[in-house]
Every structure is written in C-alpha cells, then in structure tokens.
Design a protein around this motif. Structure first.
Motif: not given
Lengths: 376, 295
Positions: A102-103, A95-96, A164, A64, A100, A98
């Motif tokens: 995170a869409l 870019n990350m 990403a 992070r 989850s 995630f």
C-alpha cells in the motif's frame, strides 16, 4: 531465532511480566460467521509474535482488530494498558505493514516514509532527519527520490517497513510481509526483519501462512484454525511438542499413526494394528487410557535400515517411493497394514552409493522419546 | 500489411479532418460574394496553371484582420472561454461526488448506476435540451415547484439567462465528467486509504492526501472532455441562453446562416479550432503521462 530469545528472553513464562497486548474473551462475527471465537492471548513487549494458520483461519481478522480496522464483537483488546474499544486506527500507537505494501504511488520513497510523520506532532525540522534515519535502516538512501513504481519488489517491501516504523509505534503489524517476494529474497529479508526488530525494540506481530517463515522469525507462534488458537508456544515447542494432531500436521512434515492409548504414564503405548508390537512414545496432552489416540513423529526422527536395528520401536515395511530433495531424501515406506511412514535422511553420501532403493524391505526405527502420543 | 493497417487512421484523418479543414481555411482566405457558393475566388481548373495562380493571388488574410477590428468576435471568444471554464468547474463539482458514490457503492449496484449515467444518451440531445425549456421557463416545473414550496413568490427568470446555459451544459456533459473520474476512483486500491488512516490521517485527510491526488488523471480527462465541446457549444446557448449570452458557436452560426458571410464564418471557425488545439494537446500530454506512470 532472535538473539535476545536465545539469551533467555521469555516474558511469557514470567507471571509478573506486563503484557503489551491482551485479548480477553475476544469474539468477532461477520453476520452469522464467527471469524474469531472467544480468544484469550497475551503478547509481551519486544516479542516477535507470529499468527500462523491456513487462509480463512482468522489470523488476518485478529491483526486487523489490533490495527483498528475491525471492531470487536465481544470481549476487550488492551494495548499498553488502554482499552482499544472505539479507538480508530489513526489514534492508535500501532502501525501496519500491508500485504500489498500500500505505498502511495504519487509520492516518492522519502515522502511515503514522511507521510505519517507529517501528520504527527513531530516538528517539521526533525522530519527530514527521521526520514534519513529510516532510509539508512532499510538501506535505501539512494532511492529516496524514486517513485514506488521505479523500484523493485524487495525495495518496495523495505519502503513499506520503513514507513510503518517511522512513527516509532509500540506495535508493528506485518500482514504476510514477505509473501510477494521470491524464495531467496524472502529468506534474506527474514533475517533483515529480525535484525531491524532487535535494533528498534518494537513489538512485531506477523501474520503468515508460511510455517517456515514463522519458525525462523518468531519468538512465539500462535497456530490458528477456524477462529481458535490451537497452540501458542515457542517455535521449538510447537514443532517438538505439538498439543494436537492438527498442530503437528500443520507445522512441518509428520507421520501420523492412529490407534488406542494403553499404559499411560510418562510414556504411552499405542496399540495401532492387530498383532503388531505397540509403539512407545512420549505422552502428549489429554491422552487417556483406552481412548483413541494418534502417534505423531517427524520423518527426520525415523531411521531407515536394511538390517534389523536395536531400537525401542521398530517396524518392517517396503519402500514405495523416494523423494530426492538434493540435500536429503524422503523414503515412503508402506507397513504391512498399508500405513505409509516417511523417513528422512541427510544425503551425506553420493546418490550412486545409496544402498536403499524402490521395493526394498527395510526396517524403520525410532527411540521411545522421538514421537508423541496425542489425543485425536 | 502492417503499413496498411497503420495508414487507415491516417487516411481517415486526412479525408475527414485535414481536407475539410483545408477547404474551410481556403474559404476563410476568400472574399464574400453574391454567388453560389457565396465567395470568391473560385478555383477554375480548366484554365490550368494560370487559373491556379490567379486564384492564389486573390487569397488574403483580410477576414482574420476583420475579426480583430470588430470587438464582437474577441468578446465572443472570451465569453465562450469564461462560460466553458465555469461550466466545466460546475460539472466537476456535480460529477465528482457522483463518481465517488458510484465507486464506493456495493458491487451489485454499480452496473445499474452506470446504466443510469449513460441512459440519457438514449434520447436525442436536442430533445433533452428542449425539455429543459419546459422545466426552466417562467411557467416551468422549477418555478412552479419553488413557488409551491414558498421559497419565492414571483417566478424567477431562469430561461434565457447564463444560468440556464450553465444548467444545460452541466446536464449534457455530466457523463463525460463522471465516467473518467469513476474509472480512476474504481481502480483506487482501498488499502491505500487504510494505510493513510493507519499513519494518522482522519477520513477527510485521507481523502485529500490520497484519493484526490490519485484521481487527478480522471479529473483532468473529465475536465477536458467537458471543456472542449462546451467552448464551441451552439445548441445550448441558442436554445436556453438569452440574447445577451455571447458564445462563439452562436456567432459562427449567425455568420453562416443569417449573414451568409461564409469567409468570415470560416475565419471564426479556424480561430476556434486553433484555440481548441491548445487544450487538446494538453489533454493528450496528460494521457501520455498517465500511461507512462502506469508502466
């Protein structure tokens, strides 16, 4: 392993190579809790770098900080020669993906992928082409118009990856990217990830607690514990020559026999039990004559026999448990002093013809290079 | 057993909604009369079938035609719509930041904040509206405060204007706006905002491209919950509004109690109900869509 790795991709061994990322004395504290403790680390372009450790070891915090979601308490992080202090997440060429995913639930697959592009300086006319290219890369052309809740978990994972990668970042961060997938899909996806990493030439940093996953995909692995880097090395070296008992124990299955080091040379003898023949193994890091030490050996390097074999190290014991795993079996053998040593052998015979069973007296043996003596 | 359970809400609706509605509709189709009750015809069941036919023959749509002839009524409907729409919008402007603040407050603060939102309900609605008279009147706290700070020299006329009505509606219906918006914002996954920032959004862009569209169901629900009761509101305009504040709820009340013209008042009520049915159907569609999206 990625093929470029197999063909001698090892910039970390080249003193002239310029790292993409460097951590210099990075410390992160949350109140009184130290999440990252004075870390120095260099990650090179095109690497597939894995941060591996148990939950709470600081691997996610480290990632992070790269993404710009956490500030650094002390030290500096440099990405591509630029000091990242004070640069927010939306200004980083990072870019990350995630955990989850995170869409964005209100946007279609194509709009999710286009999300970052629309906020970049890419001309509008090129965005559609780039989105199509990303959809092709993750083989989701047919699903472009679907919403995230209308596709499967594996497909969502690929959308997250495409989104990403769409902005062609210098660095892609993957936070437990395969954690939500079932085992079979996970294994397939690991190879897909490596394939995509190679095609795009992006540097990947992956956070995982799954050592098998790290071993499969990574060019190098950093094993973390309590905010410290315990070892940073290629998967084979982390497995074969761990620098500490912690790393040996964390990666894969291992037998640990504690004792005292004697006759330290290229090989070391370990005095481990009254009256028993010392064990000979390779000398690991920081072992000193007469100091407490541990002998570590992988179960698959321990042979099991009913008759006394010819070998550098051999001990006698009794089989107390057999774990049948299908393709292989693990024998748990109790030595006279109570130490349990595991031996793993491939089941290349049918189970009915197996000649070793519970309560049998057996000989365990291994060569003098199979194991490693490490300082506790 | 299952049928019995399902029939309970329908029975409830039948007794407490459809039957009273039928009675109101019947009165709306009658004519005003000096009698008890003050309308004719009365259904006389003792005469049997012929009585019923005589009763049926006297029902007509006269009162509905009357509503179109006198411009008071459609002006009152339009004015109510205008006031309800503006008040709903103002409630959204005040309510959204409150809901947003609550959803982003530390976990241990949230129950307290929630309590503060619900707390006004513990006092009678009527008393709270009366309290506003004390605040908004020429000698009220608000004017005293404004004069004390030097913003104005003369007391401003706030009470008995549309502004007072808006203040009253925003104040009264604020919780109905805040709670549904809070519910959607609280469910919002914080990593979505991180993802938006990661993909190049500033905080403000992330709000408009992620938070706002995802809180849409809550905003729509809140707006309907404020708009529907505000449209037929009677107490607030009659206590806080002026003589020129025209709202259909007030007209309805005057027809019933001042004019004692029950048939026209019933016709006004029937039309009001029909106007309200449209947003209620839209509201339920929104709920339905949301449920489908969640599955």
């Amino acid at each position: 392993m990625p093929s470029d790795h197999a063909s001698g991709f090892a910039p970390w061994e080249d003193a002239d190579a310029t790292p993409l990322i460097s951590f210099d004395g990075v410390t992160k504290r949350f109140g009184a809790f130290t999440a990252i403790d004075n870390i120095d680390l260099k990650i090179y372009p095109r690497e597939f770098f894995a941060l591996l450790g148990p939950s709470g070891c600081g691997k996610t915090t480290l990632m992070r900080m790269l993404g710009g979601f956490e500030d650094v308490t002390e030290g500096t992080i440099t990405i591509d020669g630029q000091n990242m202090a004070g640069i927010p997440a939306n200004k980083r060429a990072v870019n990350m993906m995630f955990q989850s995913y995170a869409l964005f639930p209100h946007l279609s697959v194509a709009d999710n992928i286009a999300f970052g592009l629309k906020r970049s300086d890419m001309p509008k006319s090129e965005i559609q082409g780039r989105v199509d290219e990303m959809l092709r890369l993750v083989q989701l052309q047919k699903f472009a118009k679907r919403k995230p809740h209308q596709i499967s978990g594996g497909q969502r994972q690929r959308v997250a990856l495409a989104r990403a990668l769409a902005k062609a970042p210098k660095l892609l961060l993957l936070d437990e990217p395969l954690g939500a997938l079932d085992k079979k899909l996970r294994q397939e996806t690991q190879f897909e990830l490596m394939d995509i990493q190679e095609k795009t030439g992006t540097t990947f940093v992956i956070v995982t607690h799954d050592q098998e996953e790290a071993m499969t995909v990574a060019s190098r692995i950093a094993v973390m514990d309590n905010g410290l880097l315990k070892q940073v090395d290629t998967p084979d070296r982390v497995y074969e020559t761990p620098n500490s008992v912690y790393v040996a124990d964390f990666i894969g299955d291992v037998n640990i026999i504690t004792g005292r080091a004697a006759e330290v040379g290229e090989k070391t003898q370990l005095i481990w039990a009254e009256g028993a023949t010392p064990i000979t193994g390779m000398t690991g890091s920081r072992v000193a004559q007469g100091e407490p030490a541990s002998f570590v050996i992988r179960p698959e390097k321990v042979s099991i026999n009913k008759t006394e074999p010819e070998a550098a190290n051999k001990v006698q014991g009794k089989v107390i448990d057999i774990a049948y795993l299908g393709n292989m079996s693990t024998y748990h053998v109790a030595l006279p002093d109570g130490t349990i040593v595991k031996s793993q052998t491939a089941n290349n015979r049918r189970i009915a013809r197996r000649d070793i069973t519970w309560e049998d007296q057996v000989w365990l043996s291994w060569t003098d290079t199979a194991g490693l003596v490490l300082r506790d | 057993m299952r049928r019995l359970l399902i029939s309970i809400p329908y029975l409830w609706l039948l007794i407490l909604f459809l039957v009273p509605f039928g009675i109101v509709l019947k009165i709306a189709l009658s004519d005003v009369a000096l009698s008890i009750p003050p309308y004719t015809p009365q259904l006389d069941l003792s005469e049997g079938w012929t009585g019923f036919r005589a009763f049926w023959a006297e029902l007509d749509l006269e009162n509905f035609w009357f509503l179109t002839e006198d411009d008071l009524y459609w002006k009152a409907y339009l004015s109510s719509l205008k006031i309800a729409l503006i008040a709903t919008f103002l409630t959204l402007l005040v309510g959204f930041p409150i809901a947003y603040g609550m959803a982003n407050a530390p976990d241990h603060w949230r129950p307290t904040l929630m309590l503060l939102i619900i707390l006004p309900f513990w006092t009678s609605f009527l008393i709270r509206v009366y309290a506003w008279i004390g605040i908004l009147s020429n000698e009220g706290f608000l004017n005293q405060f404004l004069i004390w700070t030097g913003i104005i020299a003369e007391p401003a006329k706030i009470l008995n204007t549309d502004i007072a009505v808006y203040i009253g509606i925003v104040y009264t219906y604020l919780p109905f706006m805040v709670l549904p918006i809070y519910a959607t914002l609280e469910k919002l996954d914080g990593t979505l905002l991180e993802a938006a920032e990661d993909l190049g959004c500033t905080r403000i862009q992330a709000f408009w491209s992620v938070t706002a569209p995802l809180s849409k169901p809550g905003i729509i629900a809140g707006c309907f919950l404020v708009f529907i009761p505000a449209l037929g509101e009677f107490v607030i305009p009659s206590l806080l509004g002026g003589s020129d504040t025209l709202m259909i709820g007030k007209v309805l009340w005057e027809e019933f109690f001042s004019n004692r013209d029950w048939p026209v008042a019933s016709a006004v009520a029937v039309i009001l109900l029909l106007i309200l049915v449209v947003p209620i159907i839209l509201f339920q569609r929104n709920e339905q869509k949301q449920r489908e999206a969640e599955q």
